[in-house]
Design a protein around this motif. Structure first.
Motif, PDB file in Angstrom:
ATOM      1  N   TYR A   1      56.575  25.804  42.781  1.00 25.37           N
ATOM      2  CA  TYR A   1      57.407  26.705  41.715  1.00 25.37           C
ATOM      3  C   TYR A   1      58.681  26.313  41.070  1.00 25.37           C
ATOM      4  N   ALA A   2      59.015  25.070  41.832  1.00 19.88           N
ATOM      5  CA  ALA A   2      60.141  24.505  41.490  1.00 19.88           C
ATOM      6  C   ALA A   2      60.039  23.761  39.908  1.00 19.88           C
ATOM      7  N   ASP A   3      58.571  23.757  39.727  1.00 21.67           N
ATOM      8  CA  ASP A   3      58.357  23.068  38.256  1.00 21.67           C
ATOM      9  C   ASP A   3      57.825  24.297  37.474  1.00 21.67           C
ATOM     10  N   VAL A   4      58.693  24.803  36.370  1.00 20.43           N
ATOM     11  CA  VAL A   4      58.427  25.836  35.761  1.00 20.43           C
ATOM     12  C   VAL A   4      56.792  25.839  34.965  1.00 20.43           C
ATOM     13  N   ALA A   5      56.424  24.819  34.600  1.00 22.20           N
ATOM     14  CA  ALA A   5      55.263  24.562  34.085  1.00 22.20           C
ATOM     15  C   ALA A   5      53.926  24.818  34.832  1.00 22.20           C
ATOM     16  N   LYS A   6      54.350  24.348  36.079  1.00 18.25           N
ATOM     17  CA  LYS A   6      53.234  24.582  37.031  1.00 18.25           C
ATOM     18  C   LYS A   6      53.138  26.087  37.552  1.00 18.25           C
ATOM     19  N   ARG A   7      54.360  26.518  37.596  1.00 18.09           N
ATOM     20  CA  ARG A   7      54.477  27.949  37.994  1.00 18.09           C
ATOM     21  C   ARG A   7      53.820  28.742  36.992  1.00 18.09           C
ATOM     22  N   ASP A   8      53.903  28.640  35.879  1.00 21.50           N
ATOM     23  CA  ASP A   8      53.129  29.444  34.774  1.00 21.50           C
ATOM     24  C   ASP A   8      51.668  29.176  34.792  1.00 21.50           C
ATOM     25  N   ALA A   9      51.413  27.822  35.046  1.00 22.44           N
ATOM     26  CA  ALA A   9      49.909  27.335  35.080  1.00 22.44           C
ATOM     27  C   ALA A   9      49.407  28.376  36.251  1.00 22.44           C
ATOM     28  N   ILE A  10      50.093  28.333  37.502  1.00 20.17           N
ATOM     29  CA  ILE A  10      49.276  29.064  38.659  1.00 20.17           C
ATOM     30  C   ILE A  10      49.055  30.365  38.106  1.00 20.17           C
ATOM     31  N   GLY A  11      50.159  31.222  37.690  1.00 19.61           N
ATOM     32  CA  GLY A  11      50.139  32.579  37.505  1.00 19.61           C
ATOM     33  C   GLY A  11      48.914  32.706  36.477  1.00 19.61           C
ATOM     34  N   ALA A  12      48.692  32.006  35.364  1.00 18.57           N
ATOM     35  CA  ALA A  12      47.586  32.189  34.460  1.00 18.57           C
ATOM     36  C   ALA A  12      46.462  31.943  35.045  1.00 18.57           C
ATOM     37  N   LEU A  13      46.129  30.881  35.926  1.00 16.12           N
ATOM     38  CA  LEU A  13      44.960  30.555  36.464  1.00 16.12           C
ATOM     39  C   LEU A  13      44.483  31.587  37.701  1.00 16.12           C
ATOM     40  N   LEU A  14      45.422  32.253  38.298  1.00 17.18           N
ATOM     41  CA  LEU A  14      45.298  33.295  39.151  1.00 17.18           C
ATOM     42  C   LEU A  14      44.827  34.493  38.613  1.00 17.18           C
ATOM     43  N   GLN A  15      45.378  34.799  37.378  1.00 17.73           N
ATOM     44  CA  GLN A  15      44.877  36.116  36.726  1.00 17.73           C
ATOM     45  C   GLN A  15      43.440  35.688  35.973  1.00 17.73           C
ATOM     46  N   ARG A  16      43.111  34.498  35.520  1.00 12.93           N
ATOM     47  CA  ARG A  16      41.659  34.172  34.973  1.00 12.93           C
ATOM     48  C   ARG A  16      40.616  34.547  36.148  1.00 12.93           C
ATOM     49  N   TRP A  17      41.029  33.781  37.362  1.00 13.90           N
ATOM     50  CA  TRP A  17      40.379  34.029  38.566  1.00 13.90           C
ATOM     51  C   TRP A  17      40.044  35.501  38.727  1.00 13.90           C
ATOM     52  N   ARG A  18      41.138  36.246  39.067  1.00 18.58           N
ATOM     53  CA  ARG A  18      40.994  37.760  39.185  1.00 18.58           C
ATOM     54  C   ARG A  18      39.779  38.486  38.218  1.00 18.58           C
ATOM     55  N   ASP A  19      40.104  38.016  36.890  1.00 17.68           N
ATOM     56  CA  ASP A  19      39.283  38.816  35.947  1.00 17.68           C
ATOM     57  C   ASP A  19      37.766  38.466  36.097  1.00 17.68           C
ATOM     58  N   ASN A  20      37.620  37.043  36.206  1.00 17.11           N
ATOM     59  CA  ASN A  20      36.316  36.543  36.395  1.00 17.11           C
ATOM     60  C   ASN A  20      35.556  37.182  37.602  1.00 17.11           C
ATOM     61  N   LEU A  21      36.455  37.099  38.659  1.00 15.14           N
ATOM     62  CA  LEU A  21      35.591  37.768  40.063  1.00 15.14           C
ATOM     63  C   LEU A  21      35.496  39.101  39.885  1.00 15.14           C
ATOM     64  N   LEU A  22      36.065  39.988  39.077  1.00 12.39           N
ATOM     65  CA  LEU A  22      35.919  41.329  38.901  1.00 12.39           C
ATOM     66  C   LEU A  22      34.416  41.580  37.908  1.00 12.39           C
ATOM     67  N   ALA A  23      34.524  40.591  36.992  1.00 12.98           N
ATOM     68  CA  ALA A  23      33.491  40.891  36.069  1.00 12.98           C
ATOM     69  C   ALA A  23      32.305  40.050  36.442  1.00 12.98           C
ATOM     70  N   SER A  24      32.374  39.024  36.874  1.00 16.45           N
ATOM     71  CA  SER A  24      30.835  38.242  37.216  1.00 16.45           C
ATOM     72  C   SER A  24      30.747  37.717  38.827  1.00 16.45           C
ATOM     73  N   ALA A  25      31.744  37.931  39.500  1.00 19.23           N
ATOM     74  CA  ALA A  25      31.679  37.610  40.931  1.00 19.23           C
ATOM     75  C   ALA A  25      31.740  35.997  41.066  1.00 19.23           C
TER      76      ALA A  25
END
Length: 615
Positions: free
Chosen positions: A43-67
């Motif tokens: 998280y010291a790298d802002v770009a990596k921090r934002d990428a991790i947040g977007a990736l986790l949100q996408r995984w959550r939505d995909n898991l809820l929709a299609s497992a």
């Protein structure tokens, strides 16, 4: 290492996401609670921090929709990670990690929403309640934080870690008695838990309890707890002598060398540093709030001693006599208490023997203590003598002397040293500490700037003061203490201070007044630091009383953006506006700042919620 190195060049974002998925997805399937701690350094790298947040949100939505992580329909009969449906627990761990991400970036409302959804999914996972308490703590609601962690403790009463965590949170919420009841569940039965914790040298508890008593305004108990930590370190140093002959006799030379090296740095331990610095601040508070007409502190009352005709040697001799008398009185009180206890025990035993017909051998012998030693009677269990000490600056200086030997590289130690010596009137020693602080943090540091202005303000007052022995308005000797009436400066001392001021108090490379110097500092940090804003406003009100309203307006509009202001900074600024002269000259500014905080970034803070309710 792969995640640290990923990044840079074309396609670096996709490369990082692929590597992050390879590392985290197997651990999310297994349910590893410490996964987020291993990726937090990214998280010291802002770009990596934002990428991790977007990736986790996408995984959550995909898991809820299609497992599945990728959002593709799950293949019947396929295994996890090979196109098959993920286990129901996987989405729970993904949401838990997403909540940790939100907490890390300061989005506490989103973090609480995610952790509540996770608890609804798996209400028996203890880690979720502990984490929810941590989010409430970061958001500023210590009462709810303590409630969550206490509930987590109730799910596993045999877990010592949860007991410790709940005790910490309860103390930080000001629930001192409840915290004592919780920690006593793991102390010896049938004994006073406070004494048992002291015997076990449970320093984390004593520090947290001392800070809790300090926040509650009980300075005596606060000092009692904090100074107990110093006694533990004295015992640790004395106990090392038992190991010298043992290690040589057993020829455990490597362990012996490790012991010697540890003892060389034991006084630099974080527990001693934290406890001693807090105790020094309390002693300074005692000194500053003392009635000006009270007996002068022996360390800062050179003017009063001069009125009595005492020189430095006589002052030192008198202070030594006072310390010896206090120690003798404490010993006598302990002996009297011990005799009274012995008399009571003998009377009770005699009465018991008489009831049994006076038969020989029926009288019970006094039982020794569990450790085989006679317990020393504490003549000051509540710290009342510590809080009413006649020499708070001397007591603070004793602690600082140890800190300056073993923690001289700590900025807080140097700043506290400067404050103590400024109050004593030993301005050259204060200047030395200030110079070391400047070398560590630079002139742009807000607390270093405050120490600089306060020191040279004291120099100005000292130079403008009348000769020692001035009389008050009624013709009697002025009993006030402090640097203002400590007498004129020695010419050599004045020359050194003037030369240093010409180097330190400058604007655009030229010597300036303290007011102009402070204004330049405020302009340089406007909108970028809430701490700098509050410090410059505090100094402006002290240097130029006619500009108090202007200074209060500056504090009320301090920046609240992330990176410029933390919750503790906003609370300190609000408390500054509640003190004089701001409370009198700028009424309403504190309520204005509280509304800004409660309606904005610190909406979940109980402090600002209560401040708005009582405004």
């Amino acid at each position: 290492l792969c995640l640290d190195a990923a990044g840079g060049g074309a396609g670096s974002a996709a490369d990082f996401e692929a590597r992050f998925a390879v590392y985290t997805q197997p651990l999310l399937r297994k349910g590893v609670p410490s996964l987020f701690a291993s990726v937090r350094p990214l998280y010291a790298d802002v770009a990596k921090r934002d990428a991790i947040g977007a990736l986790l949100q996408r995984w959550r939505d995909n898991l809820l929709a299609s497992a599945t992580f990728d959002g593709q329909p799950a293949s019947a009969g396929a295994a996890e990670g090979e196109g098959g449906a993920e286990a129901p627990s996987t989405v729970m761990w993904v949401r838990f990690m997403l909540a940790q991400h939100y907490d890390q970036v300061g989005e506490y409302a989103e973090a609480l929403a995610e952790v509540d959804a996770t608890i609804a999914h798996t209400p028996t996972l203890i880690e979720l309640y502990v984490f929810k308490g941590r989010v409430h703590k970061h958001a500023g609601d210590v009462a709810k934080a303590a409630e969550c962690v206490e509930f987590a403790r109730s799910l596993d009463l045999a877990d010592r870690y949860l007991n410790t965590k709940a005790t910490r949170y309860l103390l930080r919420a000001g629930q001192i008695d409840t915290a004592a009841d919780v920690i006593s569940l793991f102390t010896k039965d049938g004994t006073d838990h406070e004494n048992n914790l002291f015997d076990m040298q449970c320093m984390w508890y004593e520090i947290e309890a001392g800070m809790a008593h300090w926040r509650a305004g009980d300075l005596g108990r606060a000092l009692k707890k904090l100074t107990s930590v110093e006694r533990h370190f004295v015992d640790i140093v004395e106990d090392q002598f038992d190991f010298h002959t043992y290690c040589l006799r057993k020829m455990t030379l490597r362990s012996y060398v490790r012991l010697l090296r540890m003892e060389e740095h034991v006084w630099g331990h974080a527990f001693f540093e934290k406890a001693s610095m807090a105790a020094v601040e309390i002693y300074l508070e005692i000194h500053d709030t003392r009635n000006p007409g009270a007996a002068a502190d022996a360390d800062s009352a050179a003017d009063a001693d001069a009125e009595l005709g005492l020189d430095a040697a006589e002052r030192k001799k008198a202070a030594s006599k006072a310390r010896k008398a206090a120690a003798r009185a404490a010993r006598e009180a302990a002996e009297v208490a011990a005799r009274e206890e012995a008399d009571k025990a003998a009377a009770a035993a005699k009465a018991g023997g008489a009831k049994d017909g006076g038969a020989k051998g029926t009288q019970k012998k006094p039982q020794p203590k569990a450790d085989g030693e006679k317990k020393e009677v504490d003549a000051d269990p509540n710290g009342e003598k510590l809080a009413t000490t006649a020499t708070p600056l001397a007591d603070a200086g004793r602690l600082l002397a140890t800190l300056l030997v073993h923690s001289r590289d700590k900025l807080e130690a140097q700043l506290l040293t400067a404050e103590v010596h400024r109050r004593k009137g030993t301005l050259l020693l204060a200047l030395r500490a200030l110079k070391k602080a400047l070398a560590m943090a630079g002139a742009a540091h807000p607390h270093v700037h405050r120490a600089t202005v306060r020191l040279f303000e004291a120099v100005e007052k000292r130079q403008a003061a009348p000769e020692t022995g001035s009389l008050g308005a009624n013709g009697a000797p002025d009993a006030r203490v402090g640097e203002v009436l400590a007498g004129a400066l020695d010419p050599a001392v004045r020359a050194v201070l003037d030369a240093q001021r010409a180097q330190l108090v400058v604007v655009d490379g030229q010597p300036a007044s303290l007011a102009l110097f402070n204004d330049a500092f405020a302009r340089a940090h406007a909108g970028s630091s809430a701490v700098a804003c509050a410090v410059s406003a505090e100094l402006r009100a002290a240097l130029e009383p006619k500009r108090v309203a202007e200074a209060a307006a500056l504090v009320a509009q301090l920046p609240l953006e992330r990176g410029a202001c933390e919750l503790a900074d906003a609370v300190a600024a609000h408390r500054l506006l509640l003190r004089e002269p701001f409370a009198r000259e700028a009424e309403g500014r504190a309520a204005e700042l509280a509304r800004r905080c409660a309606e904005g970034r610190f909406a979940l803070s109980s402090y600002f919620r209560d401040a708005v309710a009582h405004a």
